[in-house]
Design a protein around this motif. Structure first.
Motif, PDB file in Angstrom:
ATOM      1  N   ALA A 243      10.763  -1.452   0.175  1.00  0.00           N
ATOM      2  CA  ALA A 243      10.401  -2.840   0.719  1.00  0.00           C
ATOM      3  C   ALA A 243      10.067  -2.940   2.297  1.00  0.00           C
ATOM      4  O   ALA A 243       9.207  -3.464   2.524  1.00  0.00           O
ATOM      5  CB  ALA A 243      11.529  -3.651   0.194  1.00  0.00           C
ATOM      6  N   ALA A 246       6.876  -1.464   2.730  1.00  0.00           N
ATOM      7  CA  ALA A 246       5.714  -2.662   2.031  1.00  0.00           C
ATOM      8  C   ALA A 246       5.375  -3.494   3.261  1.00  0.00           C
ATOM      9  O   ALA A 246       4.413  -4.041   3.495  1.00  0.00           O
ATOM     10  CB  ALA A 246       5.836  -3.135   0.696  1.00  0.00           C
ATOM     11  N   LEU A 247       6.435  -4.235   3.952  1.00  0.00           N
ATOM     12  CA  LEU A 247       6.612  -5.264   4.701  1.00  0.00           C
ATOM     13  C   LEU A 247       5.839  -4.802   6.123  1.00  0.00           C
ATOM     14  O   LEU A 247       4.985  -5.661   6.531  1.00  0.00           O
ATOM     15  CB  LEU A 247       7.948  -5.631   4.890  1.00  0.00           C
ATOM     16  CG  LEU A 247       8.138  -6.925   6.141  1.00  0.00           C
ATOM     17  CD1 LEU A 247       7.508  -8.039   5.603  1.00  0.00           C
ATOM     18  CD2 LEU A 247       9.589  -7.246   6.380  1.00  0.00           C
ATOM     19  N   PRO A 264       3.470 -13.902   0.474  1.00  0.00           N
ATOM     20  CA  PRO A 264       4.226 -12.187   0.059  1.00  0.00           C
ATOM     21  C   PRO A 264       5.042 -11.675   1.258  1.00  0.00           C
ATOM     22  O   PRO A 264       6.066 -11.313   0.772  1.00  0.00           O
ATOM     23  CB  PRO A 264       2.853 -11.552  -0.321  1.00  0.00           C
ATOM     24  CG  PRO A 264       1.856 -12.720  -0.457  1.00  0.00           C
ATOM     25  CD  PRO A 264       2.027 -13.663   0.340  1.00  0.00           C
ATOM     26  N   ILE A 268       8.959 -10.846   0.656  1.00  0.00           N
ATOM     27  CA  ILE A 268       9.645  -9.527   0.865  1.00  0.00           C
ATOM     28  C   ILE A 268      10.754  -9.878   1.767  1.00  0.00           C
ATOM     29  O   ILE A 268      11.826  -9.038   1.641  1.00  0.00           O
ATOM     30  CB  ILE A 268       8.443  -8.689   1.203  1.00  0.00           C
ATOM     31  CG1 ILE A 268       7.347  -8.291   0.208  1.00  0.00           C
ATOM     32  CG2 ILE A 268       9.087  -7.518   1.668  1.00  0.00           C
ATOM     33  CD1 ILE A 268       6.176  -7.488   0.704  1.00  0.00           C
ATOM     34  N   ALA A 271      13.511 -11.055  -0.043  1.00  0.00           N
ATOM     35  CA  ALA A 271      14.340  -9.827  -1.035  1.00  0.00           C
ATOM     36  C   ALA A 271      14.832  -8.689  -0.289  1.00  0.00           C
ATOM     37  O   ALA A 271      15.689  -8.171  -0.762  1.00  0.00           O
ATOM     38  CB  ALA A 271      12.922  -9.117  -1.852  1.00  0.00           C
ATOM     39  N   MET A 272      14.430  -8.452   0.868  1.00  0.00           N
ATOM     40  CA  MET A 272      15.233  -7.625   1.844  1.00  0.00           C
ATOM     41  C   MET A 272      16.820  -7.999   1.934  1.00  0.00           C
ATOM     42  O   MET A 272      17.513  -7.217   1.894  1.00  0.00           O
ATOM     43  CB  MET A 272      14.303  -7.086   3.086  1.00  0.00           C
ATOM     44  CG  MET A 272      13.312  -6.296   2.575  1.00  0.00           C
ATOM     45  SD  MET A 272      12.290  -5.644   4.025  1.00  0.00           S
ATOM     46  CE  MET A 272      13.446  -4.494   4.786  1.00  0.00           C
TER      47      MET A 272
END
Length: 548
Positions: A243, A246-247, A264, A268, A271-272
């Motif tokens: 993650a 991706a970030l 998005p 993220i 989510a992290m």
């Protein structure tokens, strides 16, 4: 006071209605005319035990109704209240006896038991005669009569209270002694059990906590590997690292995506944060599964010890603490027991001393009242031509009880120097009649609203003695009511109201009748009693002289 007596189909009475008055009421008649039947009928409606067969031949049932005045302070009201029966100015008793022997009673139109009738009768009527076992001839009642004569009710109440306090103190001591003996019998067990419980020191909720810890440790090796894998999958080498990559990649190109990557990127980021919290929780759980290999053994030993102790004493594990407190309380009571017993023994001694003092005072008061009663009876015996007789109230020590420690018996000696004995054992018929009358005259001030009945109390006396008996009966009736069944013309002449009882044959049936006599007929009846069936002018003159 007895006002009326209504008798139907009793023995040889078909129907009689009698109205009684205050003062001296006299019933006369030939022997066998039915005078005793009147007393049987009155006794029946009052619940007394008498003849078994009362119903007149040919009738289905016999019935007696008695009507009494009931002043406000009459003791019968207390009996009525206790029995839940109504009380008014009149008291009406009714009792029926059927041919098959069934008896039914009513008080003021309410059904009641024969026992209630008997309790009422004790407050309404007092019978005196040579075969009387309810009144003055019964030694069991002599102490009560003496106390009533001496006005000793307050002192008796004090003795009763002292006896009650003494009984309660003894009961408390006995109970404490029994409890202490019970505890002493298990003292060894108590001290051992308390020592074990104090050493174990179980805590509330400890069993449940230990059981959960034990299960967790038993499962630790089985779940640790999967939890470690999950930790790795969530960490930098797993989901959190991916993650993060991706970030970074998306943030590097976000300014060239015209804002389409803003949402998005934010998601993220969130989510992290959640992944980090999850990873921390998994790490903490994994750390918690790390324990000293001896800890499981210690946990199980502790858990098994608590449960074994609970089984031993038959309680739940969480109840061990309270159970231990109960045992400690018993031990404390045991340690304190001797001191408590000493205090209770002291209280009993005080109660016994108070009772002894009250009983002693009552005995002294009874002795004083006995002397006064003896003197009063002796003064009454002189006019009854028994000046040589001796009446004595004998007091003897008896088993202590709520009424004191005295036994009281009325005794007589008919002549000086003759041995004294109980009234009904020593005196002859005529003497007994006069003793009873003298005693009753002295005791009458203690009665409250009683109708007194004397059944042939003048039997065996005549002449001047009979005249003295009649005059004493009239004196006794002043302000009250006395009924006398008599064969003595001297006694009959003193009556304020006179009834003649006769036996007649009607349609081949023998019936008893009762006729109220006006003064003119009273002269003839008293003359008949003097001379027999042939009434002479001399007998009439003698009757008029007796009547004054």
């Amino acid at each position: 006071m007895l006002r009326a007596l209504d008798i139907r189909d009793i023995l040889i009475i078909d129907h009689l209605e009698l109205g009684f008055q205050p003062g001296l009421n006299v019933l006369t008649g030939e022997t066998g005319a039915g005078k005793s039947i009147l007393l049987d009928s009155l006794g029946f409606v009052l619940g007394w035990r008498g003849r078994a067969e009362l119903v007149r031949q040919g009738a289905e049932q016999g019935e007696v109704v008695a009507e009494f005045d009931l002043p406000e302070e009459h003791p019968a009201r207390a009996v009525l209240e206790e029995a839940g029966l109504p009380a008014g100015e009149e008291l009406i008793l009714r009792r029926v006896n059927t041919r098959d022997g069934r008896k039914t009673a009513w008080v003021n139109d309410r059904r009641c038991s024969g026992e209630v009738l008997r309790q009422l009768s004790d407050t309404l009527v007092e019978l005196h005669g040579q075969h009387d076992d309810r009144g003055l001839l019964n030694p069991r009642g002599h102490r009560d009569l003496l106390d009533a004569y001496g006005g000793l009710e307050a002192q008796r109440a004090k003795v009763r209270a002292g006896w009650r306090n003494m009984a309660e103190a003894r009961k408390a001591l006995d109970k404490a002694q029994a409890a202490l003996e019970e505890v002493r019998a298990e003292e060894e067990f108590l001290r051992h059990a308390v020592g074990e419980l104090d050493t174990l020191d179980p805590q509330p909720g400890e069993d449940e906590a230990l059981d959960a810890r034990r299960r967790l440790m038993q499962q630790a090796e089985k779940i640790r590997e999967d939890i470690a894998r999950a930790q790795a999958a969530l960490g930098l080498d797993g989901a959190e690292g991916a993650a993060g990559d991706a970030l970074r990649w998306l943030e590097g190109v976000a300014d060239r995506a015209e804002g389409q990557l803003d949402e998005p990127i934010a998601a993220i980021g969130r989510a992290m944060v959640e992944l980090d919290e999850a990873a921390q929780g998994v790490t903490q759980c994994l750390e918690g599964l790390t324990f000293n290999p001896l800890e499981l053994e210690e946990c199980e030993e502790r858990l098994f010890a608590i449960r074994a102790m609970a089984r031993k004493h038959g309680v739940m594990p969480d109840e061990l603490g309270a159970f231990a407190e109960g045992l400690r309380g018993k031990l404390a009571a045991l340690d304190q027991g001797d001191a408590d017993l000493k205090a209770l023994e002291g209280a009993l001694q005080e109660a016994e001393a108070a009772y002894e003092a009250a009983a002693g005072d009552l005995s002294a008061a009874r002795a004083k009242a006995a002397k006064a009663l003896d003197k009063a009876v002796m003064e009454e015996l002189a006019p009854l031509k028994m000046e040589r007789a001796v009446f004595s109230t004998v007091m003897e020590e008896a088993e202590p009880g709520p009424e004191g420690r005295d036994a009281v018996t009325f005794t007589v000696a008919t002549n000086p120097g003759a041995p004294a004995g109980p009234l009904n054992k020593i005196a002859s018929g005529g003497e007994l009649s006069r003793f009873l009358l003298a005693l009753k005259v002295c005791l009458t001030g203690t009665d409250s609203g009683l109708t007194m009945i004397f059944d042939e109390i003048d039997r065996g006396v005549g002449g001047a003695t009979a005249d003295a008996v009649g005059r004493r009966l009239r004196q006794l009736a002043e302000g009250g009511q006395v009924l006398v069944v008599t064969h003595s013309p001297q006694v009959a002449a003193q009556g304020a109201h006179h009834w003649r009882v006769e036996k007649k044959v009607v349609e081949e049936q023998t019936l008893s009748t009762v006729t109220p006599l006006p003064d003119s007929d009273r002269v003839d009846e008293i003359a008949r009693m003097l001379s027999g069936d042939t009434i002479t002018q001399e007998a009439r003159a003698a009757a008029q002289a007796l009547m004054g």
